[in-house]
Motif scaffolding. Structure first.
Motif, PDB file in Angstrom:
ATOM      1  N   ALA A  74       0.828  -1.206   0.000  1.00 18.37           N
ATOM      2  CA  ALA A  74       0.000   0.000   0.000  1.00 18.37           C
ATOM      3  C   ALA A  74       0.863   1.257   0.000  1.00 18.37           C
ATOM      4  O   ALA A  74       0.606   2.188  -0.777  1.00 18.37           O
ATOM      5  CB  ALA A  74      -0.939   0.001   1.200  1.00 18.37           C
ATOM      6  N   THR A  75       1.886   1.291   0.839  1.00 15.57           N
ATOM      7  CA  THR A  75       2.721   2.488   0.910  1.00 15.57           C
ATOM      8  C   THR A  75       3.503   2.689  -0.388  1.00 15.57           C
ATOM      9  O   THR A  75       3.669   3.822  -0.830  1.00 15.57           O
ATOM     10  CB  THR A  75       3.690   2.433   2.110  1.00 15.57           C
ATOM     11  N   ALA A  76       3.942   1.594  -1.011  1.00 18.58           N
ATOM     12  CA  ALA A  76       4.662   1.701  -2.282  1.00 18.58           C
ATOM     13  C   ALA A  76       3.751   2.240  -3.388  1.00 18.58           C
ATOM     14  O   ALA A  76       4.137   3.121  -4.155  1.00 18.58           O
ATOM     15  CB  ALA A  76       5.235   0.346  -2.679  1.00 18.58           C
ATOM     16  N   LYS A  77       2.531   1.720  -3.461  1.00 16.61           N
ATOM     17  CA  LYS A  77       1.598   2.150  -4.519  1.00 16.61           C
ATOM     18  C   LYS A  77       1.079   3.565  -4.293  1.00 16.61           C
ATOM     19  O   LYS A  77       0.832   4.291  -5.246  1.00 16.61           O
ATOM     20  CB  LYS A  77       0.435   1.181  -4.625  1.00 16.61           C
ATOM     21  N   LEU A  78       0.863   3.937  -3.032  1.00 11.35           N
ATOM     22  CA  LEU A  78       0.285   5.240  -2.733  1.00 11.35           C
ATOM     23  C   LEU A  78       1.317   6.337  -2.524  1.00 11.35           C
ATOM     24  O   LEU A  78       0.981   7.520  -2.576  1.00 11.35           O
ATOM     25  CB  LEU A  78      -0.607   5.144  -1.486  1.00 11.35           C
ATOM     26  N   GLY A  79       2.560   5.942  -2.239  1.00  8.92           N
ATOM     27  CA  GLY A  79       3.597   6.934  -1.972  1.00  8.92           C
ATOM     28  C   GLY A  79       3.392   7.653  -0.645  1.00  8.92           C
ATOM     29  O   GLY A  79       3.712   8.832  -0.505  1.00  8.92           O
ATOM     30  N   ILE A  80       2.837   6.937   0.318  1.00  8.80           N
ATOM     31  CA  ILE A  80       2.571   7.486   1.652  1.00  8.80           C
ATOM     32  C   ILE A  80       3.295   6.607   2.668  1.00  8.80           C
ATOM     33  O   ILE A  80       3.366   5.398   2.499  1.00  8.80           O
ATOM     34  CB  ILE A  80       1.049   7.505   1.940  1.00  8.80           C
ATOM     35  N   SER A  81       3.799   7.206   3.734  1.00  2.00           N
ATOM     36  CA  SER A  81       4.562   6.447   4.729  1.00  2.00           C
ATOM     37  C   SER A  81       3.680   5.481   5.524  1.00  2.00           C
ATOM     38  O   SER A  81       2.471   5.681   5.637  1.00  2.00           O
ATOM     39  CB  SER A  81       5.264   7.399   5.700  1.00  2.00           C
ATOM     40  N   HIS A  82       4.328   4.448   6.084  1.00  2.00           N
ATOM     41  CA  HIS A  82       3.642   3.479   6.943  1.00  2.00           C
ATOM     42  C   HIS A  82       2.913   4.196   8.081  1.00  2.00           C
ATOM     43  O   HIS A  82       1.759   3.910   8.384  1.00  2.00           O
ATOM     44  CB  HIS A  82       4.641   2.499   7.578  1.00  2.00           C
ATOM     45  N   THR A  83       3.624   5.107   8.708  1.00  8.15           N
ATOM     46  CA  THR A  83       3.091   5.828   9.852  1.00  8.15           C
ATOM     47  C   THR A  83       1.841   6.613   9.475  1.00  8.15           C
ATOM     48  O   THR A  83       0.855   6.614  10.212  1.00  8.15           O
ATOM     49  CB  THR A  83       4.164   6.791  10.421  1.00  8.15           C
ATOM     50  N   ARG A  84       1.880   7.260   8.317  1.00  9.72           N
ATOM     51  CA  ARG A  84       0.726   8.067   7.885  1.00  9.72           C
ATOM     52  C   ARG A  84      -0.474   7.184   7.548  1.00  9.72           C
ATOM     53  O   ARG A  84      -1.606   7.508   7.898  1.00  9.72           O
ATOM     54  CB  ARG A  84       1.113   8.942   6.672  1.00  9.72           C
ATOM     55  N   VAL A  85      -0.225   6.048   6.876  1.00  9.34           N
ATOM     56  CA  VAL A  85      -1.323   5.137   6.535  1.00  9.34           C
ATOM     57  C   VAL A  85      -1.998   4.648   7.806  1.00  9.34           C
ATOM     58  O   VAL A  85      -3.221   4.722   7.947  1.00  9.34           O
ATOM     59  CB  VAL A  85      -0.834   3.942   5.674  1.00  9.34           C
ATOM     60  N   ASN A  86      -1.206   4.153   8.747  1.00  9.57           N
ATOM     61  CA  ASN A  86      -1.779   3.681  10.011  1.00  9.57           C
ATOM     62  C   ASN A  86      -2.432   4.818  10.785  1.00  9.57           C
ATOM     63  O   ASN A  86      -3.479   4.636  11.410  1.00  9.57           O
ATOM     64  CB  ASN A  86      -0.732   2.972  10.869  1.00  9.57           C
ATOM     65  N   GLY A  87      -1.850   6.005  10.728  1.00  9.25           N
ATOM     66  CA  GLY A  87      -2.417   7.163  11.412  1.00  9.25           C
ATOM     67  C   GLY A  87      -3.790   7.538  10.868  1.00  9.25           C
ATOM     68  O   GLY A  87      -4.717   7.807  11.629  1.00  9.25           O
ATOM     69  N   VAL A  88      -3.920   7.529   9.554  1.00  5.31           N
ATOM     70  CA  VAL A  88      -5.202   7.852   8.925  1.00  5.31           C
ATOM     71  C   VAL A  88      -6.258   6.818   9.309  1.00  5.31           C
ATOM     72  O   VAL A  88      -7.386   7.159   9.658  1.00  5.31           O
ATOM     73  CB  VAL A  88      -5.057   7.932   7.384  1.00  5.31           C
ATOM     74  N   LEU A  89      -5.892   5.541   9.250  1.00  2.88           N
ATOM     75  CA  LEU A  89      -6.858   4.487   9.571  1.00  2.88           C
ATOM     76  C   LEU A  89      -7.247   4.524  11.049  1.00  2.88           C
ATOM     77  O   LEU A  89      -8.413   4.318  11.388  1.00  2.88           O
ATOM     78  CB  LEU A  89      -6.301   3.120   9.184  1.00  2.88           C
ATOM     79  N   LYS A  90      -6.293   4.798  11.909  1.00  8.72           N
ATOM     80  CA  LYS A  90      -6.591   4.923  13.345  1.00  8.72           C
ATOM     81  C   LYS A  90      -7.539   6.097  13.587  1.00  8.72           C
ATOM     82  O   LYS A  90      -8.497   5.991  14.342  1.00  8.72           O
ATOM     83  CB  LYS A  90      -5.308   5.137  14.153  1.00  8.72           C
ATOM     84  N   GLU A  91      -7.259   7.208  12.916  1.00  8.17           N
ATOM     85  CA  GLU A  91      -8.064   8.421  13.083  1.00  8.17           C
ATOM     86  C   GLU A  91      -9.490   8.233  12.550  1.00  8.17           C
ATOM     87  O   GLU A  91     -10.457   8.601  13.194  1.00  8.17           O
ATOM     88  CB  GLU A  91      -7.376   9.562  12.325  1.00  8.17           C
ATOM     89  N   GLU A  92      -9.620   7.647  11.378  1.00  9.89           N
ATOM     90  CA  GLU A  92     -10.934   7.490  10.734  1.00  9.89           C
ATOM     91  C   GLU A  92     -11.748   6.338  11.318  1.00  9.89           C
ATOM     92  O   GLU A  92     -12.949   6.441  11.457  1.00  9.89           O
ATOM     93  CB  GLU A  92     -10.771   7.242   9.224  1.00  9.89           C
TER      94      GLU A  92
END
Length: 161
Positions: A74-92
């Motif tokens: 996911a991070t490779a395809k989206l160009g977003i860091s691991h931390t940010r991906v998990n942060g967004v999912l935790k927040e939402e």
């Protein structure tokens, strides 16, 4: 002796019937709770307002069935860091990447088990992204409180002949 057996049999029948009703109600409740997980567009985000959140949720909603799906992918395809991906999912959603991925997969598996009696549990497990049917069964039982086989039998419309 016969009266005792009849009373005991009646109790067992009553208990089984109550337990089945409870299990069905519990499954219905979990299905209702998981419905918004599948329909990512129903979440509180506005695509133009927060493109990153939208990208992550859309990617997961469209790629969850890929058995190779991982946080690294996911991070490779989206160009977003691991931390940010998990942060967004935790927040939402209050979930980590893996927890949300499993919720998506299990919710879709529950939908398929409810609607398609002609495909096997193994086929459903593979269709939603699990290569290991035993692991799928374990996660499903943990999420819904019963095995996929029992879930399928409880959710299938009864055939009338």
């Amino acid at each position: 002796g016969v009266l005792f057996v009849l009373i005991w049999g009646g109790f067992v029948f009553w208990f089984f019937k109550r337990h089945t009703k409870y299990l069905v109600a519990s499954i219905e409740e979990k299905l209702q709770k998981n419905r918004p997980l599948i329909a990512y567009q129903q979440l509180s985000i506005e695509p133009h307002k927060d493109k990153e959140k939208s990208m992550i949720l859309r990617f997961m909603a469209t790629e969850y069935a890929n058995p190779d799906m991982s946080l690294d992918m996911a991070t490779a395809k989206l160009g977003i860091s691991h931390t940010r991906v998990n942060g967004v999912l935790k927040e939402e959603l209050g979930l980590t990447f893996i927890a949300y991925l499993n919720k998506l997969r299990l919710a879709e598996a529950a939908r398929l088990l409810s609607q398609q009696d002609e495909i096997s549990i193994a086929q459903i497990a593979y269709r939603v992204g699990y290569n290991n049917v035993s692991y799928f069964n374990k996660l499903f039982k943990s999420e819904y409180g019963c095995t996929p086989k029992i879930f399928k039998s409880l959710r299938q419309p009864k055939q009338t002949g």
